[in-house]
Write a protein that holds these residues in place. Structure first.
Motif, mmCIF file in Angstrom:
data_model
loop_
_atom_site.group_PDB
_atom_site.id
_atom_site.type_symbol
_atom_site.label_atom_id
_atom_site.label_comp_id
_atom_site.label_asym_id
_atom_site.label_seq_id
_atom_site.Cartn_x
_atom_site.Cartn_y
_atom_site.Cartn_z
ATOM 1 N N THR A 182 0.972 -1.452 -0.029
ATOM 2 C CA THR A 182 0.115 0.131 -0.034
ATOM 3 C C THR A 182 1.119 1.351 0.023
ATOM 4 N N LYS A 183 1.913 1.004 0.480
ATOM 5 C CA LYS A 183 2.694 2.306 1.010
ATOM 6 C C LYS A 183 3.535 2.453 -0.455
ATOM 7 N N SER A 184 3.824 1.203 -1.629
ATOM 8 C CA SER A 184 4.202 1.891 -2.726
ATOM 9 C C SER A 184 3.728 1.514 -4.006
ATOM 10 N N GLY A 185 2.877 2.533 -4.343
ATOM 11 C CA GLY A 185 2.112 2.154 -5.254
ATOM 12 C C GLY A 185 0.608 1.493 -5.751
ATOM 13 N N CYS A 186 0.742 0.654 -4.688
ATOM 14 C CA CYS A 186 -1.114 -0.333 -4.922
ATOM 15 C C CYS A 186 -1.983 1.033 -3.710
ATOM 16 N N LEU A 187 -3.142 0.429 -4.378
ATOM 17 C CA LEU A 187 -4.157 0.865 -3.778
ATOM 18 C C LEU A 187 -4.966 0.590 -2.653
ATOM 19 N N ALA A 188 -4.165 -0.464 -2.473
ATOM 20 C CA ALA A 188 -4.900 -1.734 -0.479
ATOM 21 C C ALA A 188 -3.883 -2.757 -0.850
ATOM 22 N N LEU A 189 -2.983 -3.076 -0.387
ATOM 23 C CA LEU A 189 -2.560 -4.041 -1.121
ATOM 24 C C LEU A 189 -1.441 -4.984 0.716
ATOM 25 N N GLU A 190 -1.904 -6.148 1.728
ATOM 26 C CA GLU A 190 -0.977 -6.412 2.327
ATOM 27 C C GLU A 190 -0.984 -7.887 2.166
ATOM 28 N N ALA A 191 -0.358 -8.666 2.596
ATOM 29 C CA ALA A 191 0.573 -10.086 2.911
ATOM 30 C C ALA A 191 0.616 -10.885 3.638
ATOM 31 N N VAL A 192 0.190 -11.896 4.283
ATOM 32 C CA VAL A 192 1.183 -12.335 5.370
ATOM 33 C C VAL A 192 1.513 -13.768 4.884
ATOM 34 N N VAL A 193 2.695 -13.903 4.690
ATOM 35 C CA VAL A 193 3.584 -15.097 4.236
ATOM 36 C C VAL A 193 3.403 -15.401 5.749
ATOM 37 N N PHE A 194 3.680 -17.472 5.530
ATOM 38 C CA PHE A 194 4.233 -17.688 6.679
ATOM 39 C C PHE A 194 5.164 -18.302 6.232
ATOM 40 N N PHE A 195 6.465 -18.494 6.303
ATOM 41 C CA PHE A 195 7.373 -19.675 5.522
ATOM 42 C C PHE A 195 7.522 -21.047 5.784
ATOM 43 N N ASP A 196 6.910 -21.538 7.235
ATOM 44 C CA ASP A 196 6.127 -23.105 7.555
ATOM 45 C C ASP A 196 4.874 -23.184 7.099
ATOM 46 N N PRO A 197 4.709 -23.534 6.390
ATOM 47 C CA PRO A 197 3.153 -23.449 6.260
ATOM 48 C C PRO A 197 2.263 -24.498 7.698
ATOM 49 N N GLU A 198 3.014 -24.894 8.110
ATOM 50 C CA GLU A 198 2.378 -25.269 9.547
ATOM 51 C C GLU A 198 2.054 -24.403 10.786
ATOM 52 N N ARG A 199 2.778 -23.506 10.631
ATOM 53 C CA ARG A 199 2.619 -21.982 11.705
ATOM 54 C C ARG A 199 1.171 -21.154 10.967
ATOM 55 N N ALA A 200 0.705 -22.206 9.969
ATOM 56 C CA ALA A 200 -0.240 -20.989 9.254
ATOM 57 C C ALA A 200 -1.771 -21.792 9.439
ATOM 58 N N HIS A 201 -1.585 -22.659 10.099
ATOM 59 C CA HIS A 201 -2.969 -23.363 10.097
ATOM 60 C C HIS A 201 -3.844 -22.964 10.841
ATOM 61 N N SER A 202 -4.987 -22.877 10.599
ATOM 62 C CA SER A 202 -6.669 -22.323 10.535
ATOM 63 C C SER A 202 -6.370 -21.173 10.629
ATOM 64 N N PHE A 203 -5.414 -20.387 10.005
ATOM 65 C CA PHE A 203 -5.145 -18.491 9.953
ATOM 66 C C PHE A 203 -6.109 -18.190 8.521
ATOM 67 N N SER A 204 -6.746 -19.267 8.296
ATOM 68 C CA SER A 204 -8.185 -18.754 7.131
ATOM 69 C C SER A 204 -9.097 -18.144 8.899
ATOM 70 N N PHE A 205 -9.529 -19.183 9.255
ATOM 71 C CA PHE A 205 -10.394 -19.005 10.261
ATOM 72 C C PHE A 205 -9.740 -17.665 10.811
ATOM 73 N N ARG A 206 -9.052 -17.565 11.153
ATOM 74 C CA ARG A 206 -8.561 -15.936 12.028
ATOM 75 C C ARG A 206 -8.982 -14.832 11.137
ATOM 76 N N ARG A 207 -8.226 -14.778 10.085
ATOM 77 C CA ARG A 207 -8.821 -14.107 8.875
ATOM 78 C C ARG A 207 -10.186 -13.668 9.017
ATOM 79 N N MET A 208 -11.252 -14.856 8.595
ATOM 80 C CA MET A 208 -12.329 -14.685 8.733
ATOM 81 C C MET A 208 -13.069 -13.721 9.624
ATOM 82 N N ARG A 209 -12.200 -14.553 10.984
ATOM 83 C CA ARG A 209 -13.101 -13.769 12.438
ATOM 84 C C ARG A 209 -12.568 -12.524 11.992
ATOM 85 N N ALA A 210 -11.707 -11.798 12.027
ATOM 86 C CA ALA A 210 -11.488 -10.985 12.073
ATOM 87 C C ALA A 210 -11.844 -9.588 10.769
#
Length: 343
Positions: free
Chosen positions: A204-232
């Motif tokens: 967002t600070k570098s030319g985008c309209l609204a764009l961020e990402a969360v990247v978990f380099f070990d996918p095991e750490r992302a367990h249930s993150f999709s639910f967390r994002r939805m809930r928030a």
């Protein structure tokens, strides 16, 4: 003389064109579209992390808070620099989304903490029993809120201290492109190869309209993150418009080109200030410049058209203040020349 914030700049034409192209026709919602899959793969490719779990979001605060909540239990503690964005500018969102986690602040010049300072702060909570709370996460801001950069070796040294304490490592990369442009480091070397577990990647600070990402380099750490994002409430229904931005931003290394332009403009701005007898307060490594001036001069510059943010500084007094000037992908030579003329 628009140096108030890189958030204030517009959308780069290539990214706006990508949004227009993505607007044609219909697409599956909530990230089930083809563009989102392509954008996730592109992030993995750029970071040389084929197994990484990639989640697109629209705000940097959301990305930071959700990533940290994923890594830190409610009874945990997040270590960060005392001027980190998660401490000064997110209204307690990381602690709230983590269900009550605490922030432990670490000092250091110009937004950077040292391994020694981090280790000393961790030692304040010796983990003797449950009364200490759990030392859970280190969060490193790169580039920092003072416009300085942690290179790969510095990130690795901090991560090593965190690892020895049994902690995970998060990087607030709202301006990661600027940090990479400043150091010439590869994205992987600045992040997972240096010990980073989760990255908040900001566009967002570098030319985008609204764009961020969360990247978990070990996918095991992302367990249930999709639910967390939805809930928030951070799962966009028309996800293709996030994905289109990511593909255009990363395509052809546009994100690094835009960061290089912003950094070069900041370097020129620092030169202009120094040439006028008003040198920057500290190192200028990314796209932020800080200068202390008489408050009467700050008022005169603003009356002439300068946009710059007041910046809290312990050494300021009634007669002098500190302002922050931020350059962006859209900063022009004319804006810098105008400031030179006014000075």
């Amino acid at each position: 003389m628009n140096f108030g914030s890189d958030n204030a700049s517009g959308v780069h034409p290539r990214i706006m064109a990508a949004l227009g192209a993505a607007n044609d026709g219909i697409a599956a919602s909530y990230g089930r579209d083809a563009l989102t899959a392509q954008a996730q793969d592109r992030v993995r490719e750029v970071f040389d992390a084929p197994e990484a779990a990639v989640f697109l979001l629209g705000t940097g605060t959301g990305a930071n808070a959700l990533a940290l909540a994923q890594l830190c239990p409610p009874w945990g503690r997040i270590f960060c620099h005392e001027t980190a964005h998660i401490e000064t500018s997110e209204s307690g969102a990381p602690a709230w989304m983590a269900g009550g986690a605490q922030l432990a602040l670490v000092g250091g010049d110009w937004g950077r903490m040292t391994p020694e300072a981090l280790a000393a702060r961790i030692a304040d909570y010796p983990q003797e029993d449950e009364h200490d709370g759990l030392n859970a996460v280190l969060s490193v801001t790169n580039a920092t809120e003072w416009g300085t950069v942690h290179g790969p070796a510095a990130v690795s040294a901090l991560a090593r201290v965190a690892r020895e304490a049994g902690m995970a490592v998060h990087m607030d990369g709202a301006r990661l492109g600027n940090a990479l442009a400043a150091t010439g480091a590869a994205p992987a070397d600045m992040t997972w190869r240096a010990g980073v577990d989760a990255l908040s990647l900001g566009g967002t600070k570098s030319g985008c309209l609204a764009l961020e990402a969360v990247v978990f380099f070990d996918p095991e750490r992302a367990h249930s993150f999709s639910f967390r994002r939805m809930r928030a409430g951070h799962l966009w229904s028309k996800h293709r418009f996030l994905a289109a931005q990511m593909l255009a931003w990363l395509g052809g290394d546009l994100w690094l080109d835009l960061a290089r332009h912003a950094n070069a403009a900041a370097t020129e701005l620092a030169s202009v200030l120094g040439g006028a007898g008003r040198p920057p307060l500290g190192p200028v490594e990314a796209n932020e410049v800080f200068v202390r001036l008489p408050r009467t001069e700050i008022a005169r510059l603003r009356a002439a058209g300068l946009r710059a943010a007041d910046w809290p500084n312990r050494s300021d007094d009634a007669g002098n203040g500190t302002i922050r000037l931020v350059t962006s992908w859209a900063t022009t030579d004319d804006e810098i020349a105008a400031l030179r003329a006014v000075l």
